[in-house]
Design a protein around this motif. Structure first.
Motif, PDB file in Angstrom:
ATOM      1  N   ASP A  31      -4.342  12.707 -15.276  1.00  0.00           N
ATOM      2  CA  ASP A  31      -4.662  12.860 -13.860  1.00  0.00           C
ATOM      3  C   ASP A  31      -5.457  11.659 -13.347  1.00  0.00           C
ATOM      4  OD1 ASP A  31      -4.359  14.481 -11.524  1.00  0.00           O
ATOM      5  OD2 ASP A  31      -6.515  14.901 -11.646  1.00  0.00           O
ATOM      6  N   GLN A  32      -6.368  11.143 -14.163  1.00  0.00           N
ATOM      7  CA  GLN A  32      -7.126   9.953 -13.768  1.00  0.00           C
ATOM      8  C   GLN A  32      -6.186   8.748 -13.642  1.00  0.00           C
ATOM      9  OE1 GLN A  32     -10.066   9.712 -16.856  1.00  0.00           O
ATOM     10  NE2 GLN A  32     -11.540  11.015 -15.760  1.00  0.00           N
ATOM     11  N   LEU A  33      -5.253   8.630 -14.586  1.00  0.00           N
ATOM     12  CA  LEU A  33      -4.288   7.532 -14.523  1.00  0.00           C
ATOM     13  C   LEU A  33      -3.378   7.678 -13.300  1.00  0.00           C
ATOM     14  CD1 LEU A  33      -3.395   7.222 -18.312  1.00  0.00           C
ATOM     15  CD2 LEU A  33      -4.800   5.661 -16.941  1.00  0.00           C
ATOM     16  N   PHE A  34      -3.000   8.914 -12.978  1.00  0.00           N
ATOM     17  CA  PHE A  34      -2.208   9.152 -11.776  1.00  0.00           C
ATOM     18  C   PHE A  34      -2.970   8.688 -10.543  1.00  0.00           C
ATOM     19  CE2 PHE A  34      -1.460  11.816  -8.067  1.00  0.00           C
ATOM     20  CZ  PHE A  34      -0.143  11.489  -7.798  1.00  0.00           C
ATOM     21  N   GLN A  35      -4.245   9.029 -10.464  1.00  0.00           N
ATOM     22  CA  GLN A  35      -5.065   8.616  -9.323  1.00  0.00           C
ATOM     23  C   GLN A  35      -5.111   7.097  -9.216  1.00  0.00           C
ATOM     24  OE1 GLN A  35      -6.122  10.495  -6.884  1.00  0.00           O
ATOM     25  NE2 GLN A  35      -5.315  12.301  -7.915  1.00  0.00           N
ATOM     26  N   THR A  36      -5.213   6.427 -10.362  1.00  0.00           N
ATOM     27  CA  THR A  36      -5.229   4.961 -10.381  1.00  0.00           C
ATOM     28  C   THR A  36      -3.921   4.411  -9.799  1.00  0.00           C
ATOM     29  OG1 THR A  36      -6.621   4.972 -12.346  1.00  0.00           O
ATOM     30  CG2 THR A  36      -5.457   2.924 -11.863  1.00  0.00           C
ATOM     31  N   VAL A  37      -2.794   4.951 -10.276  1.00  0.00           N
ATOM     32  CA  VAL A  37      -1.487   4.501  -9.799  1.00  0.00           C
ATOM     33  C   VAL A  37      -1.336   4.808  -8.317  1.00  0.00           C
ATOM     34  CG1 VAL A  37       1.013   4.931  -9.955  1.00  0.00           C
ATOM     35  CG2 VAL A  37      -0.341   4.673 -12.036  1.00  0.00           C
ATOM     36  N   TYR A  38      -1.679   6.015  -7.927  1.00  0.00           N
ATOM     37  CA  TYR A  38      -1.486   6.425  -6.538  1.00  0.00           C
ATOM     38  C   TYR A  38      -2.338   5.596  -5.587  1.00  0.00           C
ATOM     39  CZ  TYR A  38      -0.791   9.243  -2.419  1.00  0.00           C
ATOM     40  OH  TYR A  38      -0.464   9.654  -1.149  1.00  0.00           O
ATOM     41  N   GLU A  39      -3.571   5.336  -5.969  1.00  0.00           N
ATOM     42  CA  GLU A  39      -4.438   4.528  -5.100  1.00  0.00           C
ATOM     43  C   GLU A  39      -3.908   3.102  -4.972  1.00  0.00           C
ATOM     44  OE1 GLU A  39      -8.617   4.868  -5.769  1.00  0.00           O
ATOM     45  OE2 GLU A  39      -8.494   7.062  -5.894  1.00  0.00           O
ATOM     46  N   TYR A  40      -3.304   2.590  -6.045  1.00  0.00           N
ATOM     47  CA  TYR A  40      -2.734   1.241  -5.983  1.00  0.00           C
ATOM     48  C   TYR A  40      -1.533   1.206  -5.032  1.00  0.00           C
ATOM     49  CZ  TYR A  40      -0.268  -3.001  -7.242  1.00  0.00           C
ATOM     50  OH  TYR A  40       0.392  -4.202  -7.182  1.00  0.00           O
ATOM     51  N   ILE A  41      -0.579   2.122  -5.206  1.00  0.00           N
ATOM     52  CA  ILE A  41       0.644   2.048  -4.393  1.00  0.00           C
ATOM     53  C   ILE A  41       0.446   2.611  -2.985  1.00  0.00           C
ATOM     54  CG2 ILE A  41       2.225   2.018  -6.335  1.00  0.00           C
ATOM     55  CD1 ILE A  41       2.741   4.958  -5.944  1.00  0.00           C
ATOM     56  N   VAL A  55       2.791  -1.333 -13.199  1.00  0.00           N
ATOM     57  CA  VAL A  55       2.333  -1.269 -14.598  1.00  0.00           C
ATOM     58  C   VAL A  55       1.318  -2.379 -14.865  1.00  0.00           C
ATOM     59  CG1 VAL A  55       3.061  -1.592 -17.001  1.00  0.00           C
ATOM     60  CG2 VAL A  55       4.401  -0.134 -15.476  1.00  0.00           C
ATOM     61  N   ARG A  56       1.647  -3.603 -14.463  1.00  0.00           N
ATOM     62  CA  ARG A  56       0.731  -4.731 -14.694  1.00  0.00           C
ATOM     63  C   ARG A  56      -0.582  -4.563 -13.937  1.00  0.00           C
ATOM     64  NH1 ARG A  56       4.562  -8.381 -12.878  1.00  0.00           N
ATOM     65  NH2 ARG A  56       6.343  -8.022 -14.190  1.00  0.00           N
ATOM     66  N   ALA A  57      -0.518  -4.110 -12.706  1.00  0.00           N
ATOM     67  CA  ALA A  57      -1.724  -4.009 -11.871  1.00  0.00           C
ATOM     68  C   ALA A  57      -2.649  -2.864 -12.296  1.00  0.00           C
ATOM     69  CB  ALA A  57      -1.335  -3.835 -10.414  1.00  0.00           C
ATOM     70  N   THR A  58      -2.064  -1.752 -12.769  1.00  0.00           N
ATOM     71  CA  THR A  58      -2.887  -0.578 -13.078  1.00  0.00           C
ATOM     72  C   THR A  58      -3.166  -0.407 -14.561  1.00  0.00           C
ATOM     73  OG1 THR A  58      -0.941   0.857 -13.246  1.00  0.00           O
ATOM     74  CG2 THR A  58      -2.021   0.678 -11.075  1.00  0.00           C
ATOM     75  N   GLY A  59      -2.319  -0.971 -15.409  1.00  0.00           N
ATOM     76  CA  GLY A  59      -2.478  -0.787 -16.846  1.00  0.00           C
ATOM     77  C   GLY A  59      -1.941   0.550 -17.342  1.00  0.00           C
ATOM     78  N   VAL A  60      -1.279   1.305 -16.472  1.00  0.00           N
ATOM     79  CA  VAL A  60      -0.708   2.598 -16.841  1.00  0.00           C
ATOM     80  C   VAL A  60       0.685   2.362 -17.420  1.00  0.00           C
ATOM     81  CG1 VAL A  60       0.041   4.847 -15.958  1.00  0.00           C
ATOM     82  CG2 VAL A  60      -2.021   3.756 -15.046  1.00  0.00           C
ATOM     83  N   GLU A  61       0.993   3.070 -18.516  1.00  0.00           N
ATOM     84  CA  GLU A  61       2.280   2.889 -19.181  1.00  0.00           C
ATOM     85  C   GLU A  61       3.445   3.265 -18.269  1.00  0.00           C
ATOM     86  OE1 GLU A  61       2.530   4.960 -22.889  1.00  0.00           O
ATOM     87  OE2 GLU A  61       0.590   4.201 -23.558  1.00  0.00           O
ATOM     88  N   GLU A  62       4.532   2.553 -18.439  1.00  0.00           N
ATOM     89  CA  GLU A  62       5.732   2.786 -17.637  1.00  0.00           C
ATOM     90  C   GLU A  62       6.249   4.213 -17.815  1.00  0.00           C
ATOM     91  OE1 GLU A  62      10.168   0.771 -17.203  1.00  0.00           O
ATOM     92  OE2 GLU A  62       8.624  -0.245 -18.365  1.00  0.00           O
ATOM     93  N   SER A  63       6.237   4.704 -19.051  1.00  0.00           N
ATOM     94  CA  SER A  63       6.734   6.053 -19.315  1.00  0.00           C
ATOM     95  C   SER A  63       5.907   7.116 -18.596  1.00  0.00           C
ATOM     96  CB  SER A  63       6.757   6.335 -20.813  1.00  0.00           C
ATOM     97  OG  SER A  63       5.454   6.230 -21.352  1.00  0.00           O
ATOM     98  N   LEU A  64       4.612   6.889 -18.452  1.00  0.00           N
ATOM     99  CA  LEU A  64       3.759   7.839 -17.754  1.00  0.00           C
ATOM    100  C   LEU A  64       4.055   7.822 -16.246  1.00  0.00           C
ATOM    101  CD1 LEU A  64       1.625   9.954 -18.226  1.00  0.00           C
ATOM    102  CD2 LEU A  64      -0.120   8.184 -18.031  1.00  0.00           C
TER     103      LEU A  64
END
Length: 142
Positions: A31-41, A55-64
């Motif tokens: 959920d924290q990683l989702f928030q990171t991705v969502y705030e970025y996009i 993926v590069r900007a957030t560090g979150v795995e592509e599969s996630l």
């Protein structure tokens, strides 16, 4: 009622249900990683970002990120350059499980199989009709 299972990410025991496929601790991390991705996009300048840029900007795995999209947590209508891979060939798609090309190929193969089965059924019917013999017992008729 859920089943007792091991978390696929950390290995700890948890009660599996249809809403979560990981334990509570891993769900919170996701959920924290989702928030990171969502705030970025969500930022206007990043809405057109591709999957690799996210993926590069957030560090979150592509599969996630694919998992977030498939779960419906990220709405692709708002982010036109995001997608997830086709289950068959890996091409990025935005809906369903397989891409249009794979779907068309699958339909073509199914139609070919139907035609083959129909021909086999027709040949079997012809063979059965040709193999029927009627024998008259001449001694019986006397």
């Amino acid at each position: 009622m859920g089943q007792l299972a091991n978390c696929p990410q950390c290995g700890s025991l948890y009660i599996q249900n249809k809403f979560r496929s990981v334990c509570e601790a891993c769900y919170k991390k996701e959920d924290q990683l989702f928030q990171t991705v969502y705030e970025y996009i969500r930022k206007r300048e990043n809405r057109m970002a591709t999957l690799m840029q996210v993926v590069r900007a957030t560090g979150v795995e592509e599969s996630l990120i694919h998992k977030f999209i498939k779960q419906g947590r990220l709405q692709l209508a708002q982010f036109p350059n995001l997608g997830y891979p086709c289950d068959q060939c890996g091409t990025l798609i935005r809906e369903g499980k397989i891409c249009v090309e794979c779907r068309d190929e699958l339909k073509k193969e199914l139609n070919t199989m139907k035609e083959i089965e129909e021909r086999q059924r027709q040949e079997q019917t012809k063979t059965t009709e040709r193999a029927t013999y009627h024998v008259i017992d001449r001694d019986f008729l006397k």
